[in-house]
Scaffold this active site. Structure first.
Site, PDB file in Angstrom:
ATOM      1  N   LYS A  54       0.823  -1.204   0.000  1.00 38.98           N
ATOM      2  CA  LYS A  54       0.000   0.000   0.000  1.00 38.98           C
ATOM      3  C   LYS A  54       0.860   1.258   0.000  1.00 38.98           C
ATOM      4  O   LYS A  54       0.626   2.188  -0.776  1.00 38.98           O
ATOM      5  CB  LYS A  54      -0.938   0.024   1.205  1.00 38.98           C
ATOM      6  CG  LYS A  54      -1.943   1.181   1.178  1.00 38.98           C
ATOM      7  CD  LYS A  54      -2.686   1.338   2.486  1.00 38.98           C
ATOM      8  CE  LYS A  54      -1.830   2.020   3.523  1.00 38.98           C
ATOM      9  NZ  LYS A  54      -2.581   2.366   4.758  1.00 38.98           N
ATOM     10  N   ASP A  58      -6.724   1.958   1.460  1.00 36.52           N
ATOM     11  CA  ASP A  58      -6.686   2.282   2.882  1.00 36.52           C
ATOM     12  C   ASP A  58      -8.087   2.113   3.441  1.00 36.52           C
ATOM     13  O   ASP A  58      -8.990   1.608   2.764  1.00 36.52           O
ATOM     14  CB  ASP A  58      -6.138   3.690   3.114  1.00 36.52           C
ATOM     15  CG  ASP A  58      -7.087   4.785   2.620  1.00 36.52           C
ATOM     16  OD1 ASP A  58      -8.156   4.468   2.051  1.00 36.52           O
ATOM     17  OD2 ASP A  58      -6.759   5.974   2.813  1.00 36.52           O
TER      18      ASP A  58
END
Length: 221
Positions: free
Chosen positions: A130, A148
């Site tokens: 990420k 997220d």
């Protein structure tokens, strides 16, 4: 990451086009709300933002960047001193260790420059998939998706994904949205942060209430 409202239906192809058009129209120029001046500062800010708000990170980083403006400075930093600078950030102990290790690795393996390559970024301390994707999205406008808590929530509420994990959700979004993923990442982050909030979402300000799959399940605020 969980979404309390059960997914009623999956978004249709028509729904997806409506969502994409609305996001592009409103968020095509959107960028991260993290404050930074260069790649080094950007990567650190992203690392610190894990399970911490961008607002808090922006409060913390000016003093850190002033004292340690380059990887060479941070690589020689005292761990205890960095901890003091980051002590209002979540998981500051681990993050302090990681950014120092990251700086040393950047010097040893990349001559002091932050690599613009997802696989190379993920070899740095504190950088997972990420974080690497967020960096590449911001730095390069890369056609990548980073999931997220906001992206996870929005994508499930809109019927874009029913994945139980971040990885599954990312896979679904990449498959369904295809191009301009950097725009859709930023769009869902901001839309989730300010409109489609976890608690008391502002459905009256929704960009596409007619395609939302979970609006009816929200309790009146």
């Amino acid at each position: 990451m969980t979404e309390r409202n059960a997914l009623a239906k999956k978004a249709t192809k028509k729904d997806i086009e409506i969502i994409k058009e609305a996001f592009v129209e409103k968020y095509s120029d959107a960028v991260t709300e993290l404050t930074y001046k260069n790649d080094f500062e950007l990567l650190i800010a992203i690392i610190l933002s894990a399970q911490c708000t961008d607002k808090r990170v922006n409060i913390i980083t000016p003093a850190l960047f002033e004292k340690y403006p380059t990887p060479f400075d941070l690589a020689e930093a005292s761990l205890e001193d960095v901890k003091k600078l980051l002590n209002s950030c979540s998981f500051f102990n681990n993050k302090s260790q990681n950014i120092i290790k990251m700086a040393r690795s950047v010097i040893e393996n990349h001559g002091g420059d932050i690599p613009h390559d997802t696989k190379a970024l993920m070899k740095l301390a504190g950088v997972g998939n990420k974080t690497a994707n967020v960096f590449m999205i911001e730095a390069e406008g890369a056609n990548l998706m980073a999931v997220d808590t906001h992206v996870f929530r929005v994508s499930h509420r809109l019927g874009l994904s029913d994945g139980k994990t971040v990885e599954q959700t990312e896979e679904h979004l990449v498959k369904k949205l295809k191009g301009d993923l950097h725009i859709f990442h930023q769009a869902m982050v901001l839309f989730g942060r300010y409109t489609c909030k976890a608690v008391k979402p502002e459905c009256d300000n929704c960009l596409f209430p007619h395609v939302c799959k979970t609006k009816q399940s929200f309790k009146p605020s």
